[in-house]
Structure formats: structure tokens, C-alpha cells
Enzyme design. Structure first.
Site, PDB file in Angstrom:
ATOM      1  N   LYS A  66       0.840  -1.198   0.000  1.00 43.88           N
ATOM      2  CA  LYS A  66       0.000   0.000   0.000  1.00 43.88           C
ATOM      3  C   LYS A  66       0.872   1.244   0.000  1.00 43.88           C
ATOM      4  O   LYS A  66       1.723   1.417   0.879  1.00 43.88           O
ATOM      5  CB  LYS A  66      -0.928   0.020   1.215  1.00 43.88           C
ATOM      6  CG  LYS A  66      -1.841   1.245   1.270  1.00 43.88           C
ATOM      7  CD  LYS A  66      -2.783   1.198   2.447  1.00 43.88           C
ATOM      8  CE  LYS A  66      -2.153   1.596   3.746  1.00 43.88           C
ATOM      9  NZ  LYS A  66      -1.807   3.063   3.823  1.00 43.88           N
TER      10      LYS A  66
ATOM     11  N   ASP B  98      -3.436   4.200  -2.058  1.00 44.48           N
ATOM     12  CA  ASP B  98      -4.391   4.569  -1.010  1.00 44.48           C
ATOM     13  C   ASP B  98      -4.369   6.082  -0.793  1.00 44.48           C
ATOM     14  O   ASP B  98      -3.837   6.580   0.193  1.00 44.48           O
ATOM     15  CB  ASP B  98      -4.015   3.829   0.277  1.00 44.48           C
ATOM     16  CG  ASP B  98      -4.908   4.179   1.452  1.00 44.48           C
ATOM     17  OD1 ASP B  98      -6.105   4.445   1.227  1.00 44.48           O
ATOM     18  OD2 ASP B  98      -4.402   4.191   2.591  1.00 44.48           O
ATOM     19  N   LEU B  99      -4.965   6.824  -1.738  1.00 42.65           N
ATOM     20  CA  LEU B  99      -4.972   8.286  -1.648  1.00 42.65           C
ATOM     21  C   LEU B  99      -6.340   8.858  -1.289  1.00 42.65           C
ATOM     22  O   LEU B  99      -6.482  10.060  -1.107  1.00 42.65           O
ATOM     23  CB  LEU B  99      -4.465   8.898  -2.954  1.00 42.65           C
ATOM     24  CG  LEU B  99      -3.036   8.496  -3.341  1.00 42.65           C
ATOM     25  CD1 LEU B  99      -2.596   9.222  -4.610  1.00 42.65           C
ATOM     26  CD2 LEU B  99      -2.051   8.743  -2.211  1.00 42.65           C
ATOM     27  N   LYS B 100      -7.343   8.007  -1.222  1.00 42.54           N
ATOM     28  CA  LYS B 100      -8.671   8.391  -0.707  1.00 42.54           C
ATOM     29  C   LYS B 100      -9.196   9.685  -1.338  1.00 42.54           C
ATOM     30  O   LYS B 100      -9.537  10.656  -0.649  1.00 42.54           O
ATOM     31  CB  LYS B 100      -8.640   8.525   0.810  1.00 42.54           C
ATOM     32  CG  LYS B 100      -8.247   7.250   1.553  1.00 42.54           C
ATOM     33  CD  LYS B 100      -8.301   7.468   3.057  1.00 42.54           C
ATOM     34  CE  LYS B 100      -7.921   6.230   3.836  1.00 42.54           C
ATOM     35  NZ  LYS B 100      -6.456   5.938   3.756  1.00 42.54           N
TER      36      LYS B 100
ATOM     37  N   ASP C 192     -13.249  14.757  -4.304  1.00 44.74           N
ATOM     38  CA  ASP C 192     -13.185  16.038  -5.015  1.00 44.74           C
ATOM     39  C   ASP C 192     -14.333  16.068  -6.007  1.00 44.74           C
ATOM     40  O   ASP C 192     -15.195  15.185  -6.004  1.00 44.74           O
ATOM     41  CB  ASP C 192     -11.821  16.172  -5.717  1.00 44.74           C
ATOM     42  CG  ASP C 192     -11.344  17.621  -5.819  1.00 44.74           C
ATOM     43  OD1 ASP C 192     -12.183  18.483  -6.183  1.00 44.74           O
ATOM     44  OD2 ASP C 192     -10.168  17.888  -5.560  1.00 44.74           O
TER      45      ASP C 192
ATOM     46  N   THR D 189     -11.401   3.495  10.084  1.00 40.86           N
ATOM     47  CA  THR D 189     -11.374   2.617  11.261  1.00 40.86           C
ATOM     48  C   THR D 189     -11.010   3.358  12.537  1.00 40.86           C
ATOM     49  O   THR D 189     -11.231   2.846  13.633  1.00 40.86           O
ATOM     50  CB  THR D 189     -10.388   1.451  11.051  1.00 40.86           C
ATOM     51  OG1 THR D 189      -9.098   1.977  10.720  1.00 40.86           O
ATOM     52  CG2 THR D 189     -10.857   0.534   9.941  1.00 40.86           C
TER      53      THR D 189
ATOM     54  N   GLY E 207       0.306  -2.920   8.654  1.00 37.94           N
ATOM     55  CA  GLY E 207       1.531  -2.138   8.557  1.00 37.94           C
ATOM     56  C   GLY E 207       2.483  -2.366   9.698  1.00 37.94           C
ATOM     57  O   GLY E 207       3.419  -3.147   9.623  1.00 37.94           O
ATOM     58  N   ARG E 208       2.235  -1.670  10.830  1.00 39.58           N
ATOM     59  CA  ARG E 208       3.180  -1.666  11.938  1.00 39.58           C
ATOM     60  C   ARG E 208       3.516  -3.044  12.498  1.00 39.58           C
ATOM     61  O   ARG E 208       4.679  -3.278  12.864  1.00 39.58           O
ATOM     62  CB  ARG E 208       2.667  -0.744  13.051  1.00 39.58           C
ATOM     63  CG  ARG E 208       2.943   0.721  12.758  1.00 39.58           C
ATOM     64  CD  ARG E 208       2.181   1.659  13.677  1.00 39.58           C
ATOM     65  NE  ARG E 208       0.769   1.730  13.303  1.00 39.58           N
ATOM     66  CZ  ARG E 208      -0.077   2.643  13.760  1.00 39.58           C
ATOM     67  NH1 ARG E 208       0.342   3.547  14.627  1.00 39.58           N
ATOM     68  NH2 ARG E 208      -1.324   2.663  13.370  1.00 39.58           N
TER      69      ARG E 208
END
Length: 240
Positions: A37, A64-66, A69, A126, A216-217
Site C-alpha cells: 500500500k 491509497d490516496l482516498k 473532489d 477505522t 503495517g506496523r
């Protein structure tokens, strides 16, 4: 479920700061996860070079730029994502049906089905709680809003949604078996909860019906990221 099937469900969140870190993680994890991602911080820092770096290592990309606009702007952004060769790209369902429909039409018109990115609509983040929604004037329960937005996304031509694992079963019931569900808020048994509010373990999320898990983490902060990815695959296979 095979280990390969479990591995392919994992999207590693490349929450890093430069191309050197992309190269390090892509080299470590290209055979351990199904996708990488690229989010706002990394893309703002490195731009399309971040996507190119992952692809050099043979990895697939979730951009993943969401986007949220005016419809034409989002449609053009999705075309640009498609030209970069990303596998998944997303926008905010709260942008509305016209925005989603124009984006979906743009990629289906300009790319073959095998080459186009699959488009996802973000439902409710989330990290959001009922208090978060109330503060911006949304008084419906989180779970109700997620399903409402997922149905709107499907009707507007989206391929799937990004949603908390706690809403997977309701989305699947409302939107059918072929609608993609990508779930952040996934924490393996060995990992800390951090800032996510509505979470499940990888095995629980896959069992509930998630197609992809964004993690991720728990991998990035592990002493051995490749071994951590293997542990998550073990969890998924053992729980499914």
C-alpha cells in the site's frame, strides 16, 4: 486455505518516508505479502516513483490516496492511477454517487478489464467512533452508515470498499459475494492495538469474508519483518 492464498490476502502498508525504505521492505517482503500500500505521506514525498519502486521488485500496488473532489477531478486521478499500473485505488464514498460513477466509467472506458485498477470506496475510517461521526453531523450508527455507503458504492460502479473488519459480514450480506472488501484495523495476536478502534485478528477478518487485509506496523516494526509476515500467514491458515 493454502499459505499462498493466505499470503495473497496481505497488503503491507508502506508507511515509510523515502525510496530507500521502499526498496528495503520490497526486497524483504515481495514473496511474503500479496500487495504493497502506497499512502498519502509516501506519495506526497516520492510521487509516482514510489509505485515504480514497488513494481521494480515485482510487487503489486494499492494506491491509497482516498480521493474526494469534484467528479471530473477524481475520474482523471483514477485514470492517472491506472496508467501507473496500480492494482487497487480508492476514493471516499462520501463524495457521492456522481463522483464514484464518473471514476468507474473512466477506468472501464480507457482500460481493458484485465488492466484496469479495481476501485474501492472508503466507507468510515477505522479510527472513527460514533462520537467522531456525531461531531460532523452524521447521527446514524457507524455500522448503519458503513452498509449504506457500501451499497451506494456498489450501485455507483465501485468494485469494493475499504471498511472495518467489524462490518465485513453486514457488507457481504448487503453487496454480495463478488464485492471486494479490504480491511484495515487488523491486528495479529502478537501485535499492539495502536490507534485503531474497530479491529479483528487476521484470521477473524478472513473468516468473516475479507478479501484483503491491510497490515503495517505489526510487520514494519518487527525485529524480523519477513518472519512477522510468515506468522500472520500462519494465523490465517490456522484460523481458516
Amino acid at each position: 486455505m493454502t499459505r499462498t492464498e493466505a499470503k495473497d490476502k496481505i497488503i503491507f502498508a508502506l508507511d515509510v518516508h523515502n525510496l530507500q525504505e521502499i526498496d528495503r521492505f520490497a526486497a524483504l517482503l515481495s514473496g511474503k505479502v500479496g500487495m504493497f500500500k502506497v499512502g498519502k505521506e509516501l506519495f506526497t514525498t516520492a510521487g509516482p516513483a514510489a509505485v515504480e519502486a514497488v513494481k521494480r521488485h515485482g510487487g503489486e500496488v494499492f494506491l491509497d490516496l482516498k480521493y474526494h473532489d469534484i467528479p471530473n477531478t477524481v475520474a482523471q486521478a483514477m485514470l492517472a492511477a491506472g496508467r501507473m499500473g496500480v492494482k487497487l485505488a480508492n476514493l471516499h464514498a462520501l463524495g457521492g454517487p456522481e463522483m464514484m460513477s464518473q471514476a468507474a466509467e473512466a477506468v472501464r472506458t480507457n482500460f481493458s478489464d484485465s488492466e484496469r485498477p479495481r476501485l474501492l470506496a472508503v466507507t468510515i475510517l477505522t479510527s472513527s467512533t460514533q462520537e467522531t461521526l456525531s461531531a460532523v453531523g452524521i447521527d446514524h450508527p457507524v455500522e448503519q452508515m458503513v452498509v449504506r455507503l457500501a451499497k451506494l458504492a456498489r450501485e455507483s460502479g465501485m468494485d469494493g470498499v475499504v471498511a472495518s473488519p467489524l462490518e465485513i459480514e453486514a457488507i457481504r450480506a448487503a453487496c454480495g459475494p463478488d464485492f471486494l472488501i479490504v480491511t484495515p484495523g487488523v491486528r495479529p495476536a502478537f501485535a499492539a492495538v495502536d490507534d485503531q478502534k474497530r479491529i479483528m485478528t487476521p484470521a477473524e477478518a478472513v473468516k468473516a469474508g475479507a478479501d484483503y487485509l491491510v497490515i503495517g506496523r505489526p510487520i514494519a516494526k518487527a525485529a524480523d519483518p519477513a518472519a512477522a509476515a510468515d506468522l500472520i500467514v500462519d494465523e490465517i491458515v490456522g484460523g481458516c
